[in-house]
Design a protein around this motif. Structure first.
Motif, PDB file in Angstrom:
ATOM      1  N   SER A 247     -24.295  45.433   8.884  1.00  0.00           N
ATOM      2  CA  SER A 247     -23.839  44.062   8.612  1.00  0.00           C
ATOM      3  C   SER A 247     -22.832  44.058   7.455  1.00  0.00           C
ATOM      4  CB  SER A 247     -25.028  43.146   8.304  1.00  0.00           C
ATOM      5  OG  SER A 247     -25.514  43.350   6.988  1.00  0.00           O
ATOM      6  N   VAL A 248     -22.999  44.987   6.524  1.00  0.00           N
ATOM      7  CA  VAL A 248     -22.069  45.079   5.397  1.00  0.00           C
ATOM      8  C   VAL A 248     -20.725  45.630   5.874  1.00  0.00           C
ATOM      9  CG1 VAL A 248     -21.704  46.026   3.090  1.00  0.00           C
ATOM     10  CG2 VAL A 248     -24.018  45.454   3.848  1.00  0.00           C
ATOM     11  N   ASP A 249     -20.780  46.624   6.740  1.00  0.00           N
ATOM     12  CA  ASP A 249     -19.534  47.144   7.321  1.00  0.00           C
ATOM     13  C   ASP A 249     -18.803  46.032   8.070  1.00  0.00           C
ATOM     14  OD1 ASP A 249     -19.906  49.749   6.375  1.00  0.00           O
ATOM     15  OD2 ASP A 249     -21.127  50.314   8.097  1.00  0.00           O
ATOM     16  N   ALA A 250     -19.543  45.237   8.842  1.00  0.00           N
ATOM     17  CA  ALA A 250     -18.925  44.142   9.603  1.00  0.00           C
ATOM     18  C   ALA A 250     -18.300  43.117   8.655  1.00  0.00           C
ATOM     19  CB  ALA A 250     -19.964  43.460  10.495  1.00  0.00           C
ATOM     20  N   PHE A 251     -19.019  42.808   7.588  1.00  0.00           N
ATOM     21  CA  PHE A 251     -18.557  41.812   6.607  1.00  0.00           C
ATOM     22  C   PHE A 251     -17.254  42.256   5.944  1.00  0.00           C
ATOM     23  CE2 PHE A 251     -18.604  40.613   2.071  1.00  0.00           C
ATOM     24  CZ  PHE A 251     -18.619  39.239   2.169  1.00  0.00           C
TER      25      PHE A 251
ATOM     26  N   PHE B 273     -19.142  39.944  15.358  1.00  0.00           N
ATOM     27  CA  PHE B 273     -18.784  38.624  15.892  1.00  0.00           C
ATOM     28  C   PHE B 273     -18.999  37.533  14.835  1.00  0.00           C
ATOM     29  CE2 PHE B 273     -20.633  34.751  17.921  1.00  0.00           C
ATOM     30  CZ  PHE B 273     -19.440  34.210  18.375  1.00  0.00           C
ATOM     31  N   ILE B 274     -20.177  37.548  14.209  1.00  0.00           N
ATOM     32  CA  ILE B 274     -20.460  36.496  13.213  1.00  0.00           C
ATOM     33  C   ILE B 274     -19.591  36.689  11.967  1.00  0.00           C
ATOM     34  CG2 ILE B 274     -22.223  35.514  11.684  1.00  0.00           C
ATOM     35  CD1 ILE B 274     -22.609  34.706  14.596  1.00  0.00           C
ATOM     36  N   ALA B 275     -19.347  37.937  11.574  1.00  0.00           N
ATOM     37  CA  ALA B 275     -18.520  38.166  10.376  1.00  0.00           C
ATOM     38  C   ALA B 275     -17.128  37.573  10.563  1.00  0.00           C
ATOM     39  CB  ALA B 275     -18.440  39.653  10.051  1.00  0.00           C
ATOM     40  N   GLY B 276     -16.548  37.762  11.737  1.00  0.00           N
ATOM     41  CA  GLY B 276     -15.216  37.207  12.014  1.00  0.00           C
ATOM     42  C   GLY B 276     -15.223  35.688  11.977  1.00  0.00           C
ATOM     43  N   ARG B 277     -16.220  35.114  12.633  1.00  0.00           N
ATOM     44  CA  ARG B 277     -16.306  33.646  12.660  1.00  0.00           C
ATOM     45  C   ARG B 277     -16.574  33.086  11.257  1.00  0.00           C
ATOM     46  NH1 ARG B 277     -16.803  31.051  17.720  1.00  0.00           N
ATOM     47  NH2 ARG B 277     -17.036  29.214  16.416  1.00  0.00           N
ATOM     48  N   PHE B 278     -17.383  33.823  10.494  1.00  0.00           N
ATOM     49  CA  PHE B 278     -17.708  33.429   9.121  1.00  0.00           C
ATOM     50  C   PHE B 278     -16.433  33.381   8.260  1.00  0.00           C
ATOM     51  CE2 PHE B 278     -18.721  35.048   4.823  1.00  0.00           C
ATOM     52  CZ  PHE B 278     -19.686  34.152   4.391  1.00  0.00           C
ATOM     53  N   MET B 279     -15.623  34.432   8.324  1.00  0.00           N
ATOM     54  CA  MET B 279     -14.382  34.447   7.519  1.00  0.00           C
ATOM     55  C   MET B 279     -13.445  33.323   7.959  1.00  0.00           C
ATOM     56  SD  MET B 279     -14.858  36.977   5.460  1.00  0.00           S
ATOM     57  CE  MET B 279     -16.062  38.323   5.447  1.00  0.00           C
ATOM     58  N   ASP B 280     -13.353  33.093   9.258  1.00  0.00           N
ATOM     59  CA  ASP B 280     -12.469  32.028   9.741  1.00  0.00           C
ATOM     60  C   ASP B 280     -12.964  30.650   9.290  1.00  0.00           C
ATOM     61  OD1 ASP B 280     -10.796  33.855  10.867  1.00  0.00           O
ATOM     62  OD2 ASP B 280     -11.622  33.682  12.886  1.00  0.00           O
ATOM     63  N   GLU B 281     -14.282  30.503   9.235  1.00  0.00           N
ATOM     64  CA  GLU B 281     -14.854  29.230   8.770  1.00  0.00           C
ATOM     65  C   GLU B 281     -14.525  29.019   7.287  1.00  0.00           C
ATOM     66  OE1 GLU B 281     -15.985  25.936   9.991  1.00  0.00           O
ATOM     67  OE2 GLU B 281     -16.215  27.573  11.428  1.00  0.00           O
ATOM     68  N   LEU B 282     -14.644  30.081   6.505  1.00  0.00           N
ATOM     69  CA  LEU B 282     -14.273  29.979   5.085  1.00  0.00           C
ATOM     70  C   LEU B 282     -12.818  29.536   4.961  1.00  0.00           C
ATOM     71  CD1 LEU B 282     -15.918  33.183   3.518  1.00  0.00           C
ATOM     72  CD2 LEU B 282     -16.687  30.826   3.252  1.00  0.00           C
ATOM     73  N   ILE B 283     -11.937  30.231   5.684  1.00  0.00           N
ATOM     74  CA  ILE B 283     -10.505  29.919   5.595  1.00  0.00           C
ATOM     75  C   ILE B 283     -10.250  28.483   6.026  1.00  0.00           C
ATOM     76  CG2 ILE B 283      -8.270  30.422   6.665  1.00  0.00           C
ATOM     77  CD1 ILE B 283      -9.160  33.409   6.644  1.00  0.00           C
ATOM     78  N   SER B 284     -10.868  28.083   7.108  1.00  0.00           N
ATOM     79  CA  SER B 284     -10.689  26.730   7.618  1.00  0.00           C
ATOM     80  C   SER B 284     -11.050  25.680   6.564  1.00  0.00           C
ATOM     81  CB  SER B 284     -11.567  26.598   8.851  1.00  0.00           C
ATOM     82  OG  SER B 284     -11.378  25.374   9.427  1.00  0.00           O
TER      83      SER B 284
ATOM     84  N   GLN C  11     -32.678  39.300  11.963  1.00  0.00           N
ATOM     85  CA  GLN C  11     -32.973  40.493  12.769  1.00  0.00           C
ATOM     86  C   GLN C  11     -31.879  40.778  13.794  1.00  0.00           C
ATOM     87  OE1 GLN C  11     -37.100  40.991  14.127  1.00  0.00           O
ATOM     88  NE2 GLN C  11     -37.726  39.458  12.605  1.00  0.00           N
ATOM     89  N   LYS C  12     -31.128  39.759  14.157  1.00  0.00           N
ATOM     90  CA  LYS C  12     -30.049  39.953  15.148  1.00  0.00           C
ATOM     91  C   LYS C  12     -28.949  40.873  14.625  1.00  0.00           C
ATOM     92  CE  LYS C  12     -30.515  35.210  16.943  1.00  0.00           C
ATOM     93  NZ  LYS C  12     -29.836  33.894  16.938  1.00  0.00           N
ATOM     94  N   PHE C  13     -28.894  41.043  13.296  1.00  0.00           N
ATOM     95  CA  PHE C  13     -27.788  41.803  12.697  1.00  0.00           C
ATOM     96  C   PHE C  13     -27.999  43.305  12.721  1.00  0.00           C
ATOM     97  CE2 PHE C  13     -24.882  38.527  11.380  1.00  0.00           C
ATOM     98  CZ  PHE C  13     -25.651  37.413  11.684  1.00  0.00           C
ATOM     99  N   GLU C  14     -29.094  43.710  13.354  1.00  0.00           N
ATOM    100  CA  GLU C  14     -29.274  45.128  13.652  1.00  0.00           C
ATOM    101  C   GLU C  14     -28.177  45.580  14.626  1.00  0.00           C
ATOM    102  OE1 GLU C  14     -32.736  47.954  15.626  1.00  0.00           O
ATOM    103  OE2 GLU C  14     -32.767  45.791  15.885  1.00  0.00           O
ATOM    104  N   LEU C  15     -27.707  44.657  15.449  1.00  0.00           N
ATOM    105  CA  LEU C  15     -26.671  44.968  16.438  1.00  0.00           C
ATOM    106  C   LEU C  15     -25.284  44.814  15.816  1.00  0.00           C
ATOM    107  CD1 LEU C  15     -27.942  43.214  19.695  1.00  0.00           C
ATOM    108  CD2 LEU C  15     -27.848  45.675  19.191  1.00  0.00           C
ATOM    109  N   SER C  16     -24.532  45.909  15.783  1.00  0.00           N
ATOM    110  CA  SER C  16     -23.205  45.873  15.161  1.00  0.00           C
ATOM    111  C   SER C  16     -22.287  44.854  15.823  1.00  0.00           C
ATOM    112  CB  SER C  16     -22.537  47.240  15.249  1.00  0.00           C
ATOM    113  OG  SER C  16     -23.325  48.180  14.610  1.00  0.00           O
TER     114      SER C  16
END
Ligand code: GUN
Ligand code: FE
Length: 447
Positions: free
Chosen positions: A142-146, A115-126, A105-110
């Motif tokens: 959330s899809v736009d952010a992703f 913030f999480i999308a950026g951290r998520f991609m960096d975690e993948l790369i790491s 539900q937190k992902f209603e907020l762009s």
């Protein structure tokens, strides 16, 4: 941007290994190199040969004695669950209701989604993962952010908004029409833009009404080049609930089959408790069962039966399933895959593990011409692995005598500490060394 020569112990697969030491399934260059030009691979082979091809003035990234391999691929995970990993004590349905449907539900907020999308991609790369197939939340934002975060890093990513119109909190429900309209709009915005691919994502039969499944059928028919992702047969209570909601269906698999959702671009998370008949439907349609070992252990869901997939000719891939999965690391994931299969008397050879994380998963996505192996013309998504990154690994490596043994040590003892560098479309992303081209460095700074 000038060419880049990546030097190291180069390993890449050309076919699925048949047995523990199938030397024909891979190419290995002890002193090897990969030549990168304009984000693509322009040469692969022994260092001497590729250096000669590169000529004078080429930039060199010398990673000896580390392994240079294709970037790892994760075929199923949930980006909105990045902060919900390690949620205690529950099996699937209770875990979803108690933790996940609150978190998403937190992902209603762009801003939160970005913030999480950026951290998520960096975690993948790491962790050395350069491409992944992810569920977003029900919110189109959330899809736009992703995809924005993926585009900023130039990563080949597959994802989509979950469709869910029942058995979830009001704030996480769309409607058949809204889900359809939002998915159409997101496909138009993102599918085929740069390296983005869209996955039509009815979450699972429990959270979609028959009307929404009908809409999913229409979306798949209208966009046959998009992926489809959903969950199938993960947990016994889930199976009983899903089949009770679709009494006309023969079994859980038949629910998806009736709505024409099974095909070669369909990824079905888990597939643990399938009958032979259901597996044969997967084999006939070409749909892919996704093995998520850390998730299946964490939620107490059961053991994926790979040998039965192979016997019945069904396709499969491997994935973390973060946040039921407990790690972003595909190395740790394969370490657990080994144990899950071992418990059933099945063997997973180290060559096979490394094939699965790279070319095997690329083939499951039908993207093997782009990613998953180091060949001329492929995208230059590359991971550099250090088999001695931890002191216990260094000690163990002192007595290792073969490449297969080294790979087994990496998957059994390794994690993100073993990922020395990651190149995404030829650009160094983990250490951001001087090998980053000026143009891309600027782009990175702006992101
Ligand atoms: N089934 C439906 N949704 C989910 C999810 O988010 N995670 C897992 N592991 N299974 C699911
Ligand atoms: Fe999942």
């Amino acid at each position: 941007m000038s060419d880049l020569l990546i030097r190291g112990r180069v390993l890449t697969f050309v076919s699925e290994p048949q047995g523990i030491d199938d030397g024909d399934s891979y190419r290995f260059y002890e002193d090897g190199a990969v030549l990168v030009r304009n984000g693509k691979i322009a040469g692969v082979g022994s260092y001497g040969d590729v250096a000669r091809q590169a000529g004078q003035g080429v930039r060199i990234a010398d990673h000896r004695p580390h392994l240079v391999m294709p970037g790892l691929i994760d075929t199923h995970l949930h980006f909105p669950q990045t902060q919900a990993i390690a949620s205690y004590g529950a099996q699937l349905l209770e875990w979803l209701n108690t933790y996940i449907f609150v978190e998403e539900q937190k992902f209603e907020l762009s801003e939160h989604a970005a913030f999480i999308a950026g951290r998520f991609m960096d975690e993948l790369i790491s962790n050395g993962t350069t491409s992944a197939v992810a569920y977003c939340s029900v919110h189109p934002e959330s899809v736009d952010a992703f995809f924005t975060a993926a585009e900023e890093r130039n990563m080949l990513m597959i994802g989509g908004k979950v469709l869910m119109d029942r058995n979830a909190p009001e704030a996480l429900r769309d409607t058949p029409q809204r889900g359809y309209d939002e998915t159409k709009r997101l496909i138009a915005s993102w599918h085929g833009r740069g390296r983005a691919h869209y996955a039509i994502s009815p979450r699972f039969a429990i959270t979609s009404t028959p009307e929404q499944m009908e809409m999913s059928r229409a979306l798949v028919a209208e966009h046959p080049d998009c992926y489809v992702q959903t969950h199938l047969s993960e947990n016994r209570d889930e199976i009983a609930f899903a089949t009770s909601l679709y009494p006309q269906a023969r079994d859980y698999t038949d629910i998806y089959a009736r709505y024409s959702l099974l095909g070669r671009k369909t990824l079905l998370g888990h597939c643990i408790h399938l009958s032979d008949g259901e597996l044969s439907v997967l084999a006939d349609t070409g749909a892919v069962g996704v093995f998520c070992p850390t998730s299946n252990l964490f939620l107490g869901s059961g053991l994926f039966d790979r040998d039965r997939f192979d016997k019945l000719g069904a396709r499969h891939s491997v994935a973390t399933d973060v946040g039921a999965g407990t790690s972003f690391s595909m190395l740790e994931t394969m370490g657990e895959a080994y144990k899950v299969l071992h418990l059933q008397g099945q063997r997973l050879s180290p060559l096979n593990s490394f094939y699965m994380m790279t070319l095997g998963n690329a083939r499951a996505l039908e993207l093997e011409h782009r990613i998953g192996s180091l060949h001329i013309g492929a995208d230059a998504d590359i991971v550099v692995l250090d088999s001695r990154a931890k002191s216990a690994m260094e000690l163990r490596m002192q007595v290792a005598s073969s490449l297969a043994e080294e790979l087994f040590i990496l998957q059994t003892m390794g994690d993100d500490r073993c990922v020395a560098e990651v190149y995404v479309a030829g650009c160094a992303m983990k250490r951001r060394r001087e090998t980053v081209g000026a143009h891309q460095a600027n782009e990175l700074e702006m992101s």
